[in-house]
Motif scaffolding. Sequence first.
Motif, mmCIF file in Angstrom:
data_model
loop_
_atom_site.group_PDB
_atom_site.id
_atom_site.type_symbol
_atom_site.label_atom_id
_atom_site.label_comp_id
_atom_site.label_asym_id
_atom_site.label_seq_id
_atom_site.Cartn_x
_atom_site.Cartn_y
_atom_site.Cartn_z
ATOM 1 N N SER A 1 11.504 -12.949 8.757
ATOM 2 C CA SER A 1 11.172 -12.816 7.335
ATOM 3 C C SER A 1 9.813 -13.426 7.038
ATOM 4 O O SER A 1 9.095 -12.980 6.145
ATOM 5 C CB SER A 1 12.252 -13.479 6.475
ATOM 6 O OG SER A 1 12.382 -14.848 6.805
ATOM 7 N N ALA A 2 9.432 -14.443 7.812
ATOM 8 C CA ALA A 2 8.117 -15.059 7.622
ATOM 9 C C ALA A 2 7.005 -14.057 7.909
ATOM 10 O O ALA A 2 5.925 -14.111 7.307
ATOM 11 C CB ALA A 2 7.970 -16.275 8.524
ATOM 12 N N THR B 1 7.528 -10.504 7.818
ATOM 13 C CA THR B 1 7.644 -9.349 6.918
ATOM 14 C C THR B 1 7.015 -9.621 5.559
ATOM 15 O O THR B 1 6.532 -8.706 4.899
ATOM 16 C CB THR B 1 9.118 -8.945 6.730
ATOM 17 O OG1 THR B 1 9.850 -10.042 6.179
ATOM 18 C CG2 THR B 1 9.754 -8.533 8.048
ATOM 19 N N GLN B 2 6.990 -10.881 5.138
ATOM 20 C CA GLN B 2 6.406 -11.226 3.848
ATOM 21 C C GLN B 2 4.886 -11.089 3.841
ATOM 22 O O GLN B 2 4.268 -11.091 2.777
ATOM 23 C CB GLN B 2 6.800 -12.658 3.470
ATOM 24 C CG GLN B 2 8.279 -12.827 3.172
ATOM 25 C CD GLN B 2 8.678 -14.276 2.983
ATOM 26 O OE1 GLN B 2 7.842 -15.180 2.994
ATOM 27 N NE2 GLN B 2 9.968 -14.515 2.815
ATOM 28 N N ARG B 3 4.294 -10.960 5.036
ATOM 29 C CA ARG B 3 2.828 -10.892 5.124
ATOM 30 C C ARG B 3 2.310 -9.463 5.304
ATOM 31 O O ARG B 3 1.121 -9.245 5.468
ATOM 32 C CB ARG B 3 2.371 -11.769 6.287
ATOM 33 C CG ARG B 3 2.621 -13.250 6.043
ATOM 34 C CD ARG B 3 2.544 -14.059 7.315
ATOM 35 N NE ARG B 3 1.267 -13.912 8.013
ATOM 36 C CZ ARG B 3 1.025 -14.389 9.222
ATOM 37 N NH1 ARG B 3 1.990 -15.023 9.879
ATOM 38 N NH2 ARG B 3 -0.147 -14.230 9.791
ATOM 39 N N GLN C 1 14.890 -4.747 1.001
ATOM 40 C CA GLN C 1 14.871 -5.725 2.084
ATOM 41 C C GLN C 1 15.486 -5.150 3.350
ATOM 42 O O GLN C 1 14.974 -5.355 4.457
ATOM 43 C CB GLN C 1 15.624 -6.994 1.659
ATOM 44 C CG GLN C 1 15.614 -8.107 2.688
ATOM 45 C CD GLN C 1 14.233 -8.692 2.944
ATOM 46 O OE1 GLN C 1 13.306 -8.466 2.171
ATOM 47 N NE2 GLN C 1 14.085 -9.431 4.024
ATOM 48 N N ARG D 1 13.040 -2.738 4.923
ATOM 49 C CA ARG D 1 11.935 -3.472 5.556
ATOM 50 C C ARG D 1 12.342 -4.005 6.932
ATOM 51 O O ARG D 1 11.562 -3.941 7.890
ATOM 52 C CB ARG D 1 11.491 -4.622 4.655
ATOM 53 C CG ARG D 1 10.759 -4.175 3.400
ATOM 54 C CD ARG D 1 10.321 -5.351 2.549
ATOM 55 N NE ARG D 1 9.558 -4.912 1.391
ATOM 56 C CZ ARG D 1 8.962 -5.735 0.540
ATOM 57 N NH1 ARG D 1 9.038 -7.044 0.718
ATOM 58 N NH2 ARG D 1 8.281 -5.249 -0.491
#
Length: 269
Positions: free
Chosen positions: A93-94, A96-98, A153, A156
């Motif tokens: 998730s760290a 995918t947030q970027r 989500q 993604r």
Amino acid sequence: MKAQSSSIQHPLLSVQKLKVCRGDVDILKGIQWEVKAGENWAILGANGCGKTTLLSAITAYRAPSAGEIHVVGETYGESDWNEIRQKLGIVSSALTQRVPADEFGIETVLSGQNAQLGYWTREKKVDSQKALRCLSKMGVRALAERPWGVLSQGERQKVFIARALINDPKLLILDEPCAGLDPVARERFLKSLQKLARMKTGPAIILVTHHVEEIIPEITHVLLLKKGRVFAAGPKREVLLDREKMIKAFSASLQVEQDENTQRFRMTF
């Protein structure tokens, strides 16, 4: 005397006496662990047990204070870290947030060719057809022309797994992939993960989770961490159904049971 066979199969991942410190604090304390071909592992443990740090060390985002890590024939400290990452599939998730909100699904997948975030370079030959095949493996071919910002989500996570598959990795590392998913989306995602795990040519899977309910039947082994150490490691039933070890690992009175029909596990208190 016969020469020894050169066909000895080495582990996909070998972690030897791994120690990671932050200042005077030992976060990981002599981790010993191997992942062999044909094995799928779940890493389990309470908050603060060292799961995130171990994952960061394996994916070359945190340097070990001591010990060795060998991944698919490469040794950290002797090989280029970026090249090592390209041999791993990493879903976090760290990361995918970027991803840029206006980036199309197919571009996100293609960015995995260079282990980069954001599809800004075309130094390598673009293989759009392979990217589409990777999306199809996860059942999200229709998301190729949809921008990242409008995806759910669950969508993604599936696109990011397709991104991880673009380089045909030997290992696919999933860092709490169900975080933020509602119960229905979680089950749909886990079914997609099961299909991937059943593919004969697919990668070995390392699933990092807090929840035994997310350990799909295709997971063969469990690594249980406690306070930066390996508390138990082995076939999943041996680890998960050892009530005494699970109680000590989570510092709580609990019971883990396996559903005979689904072969999934559940934890009760």
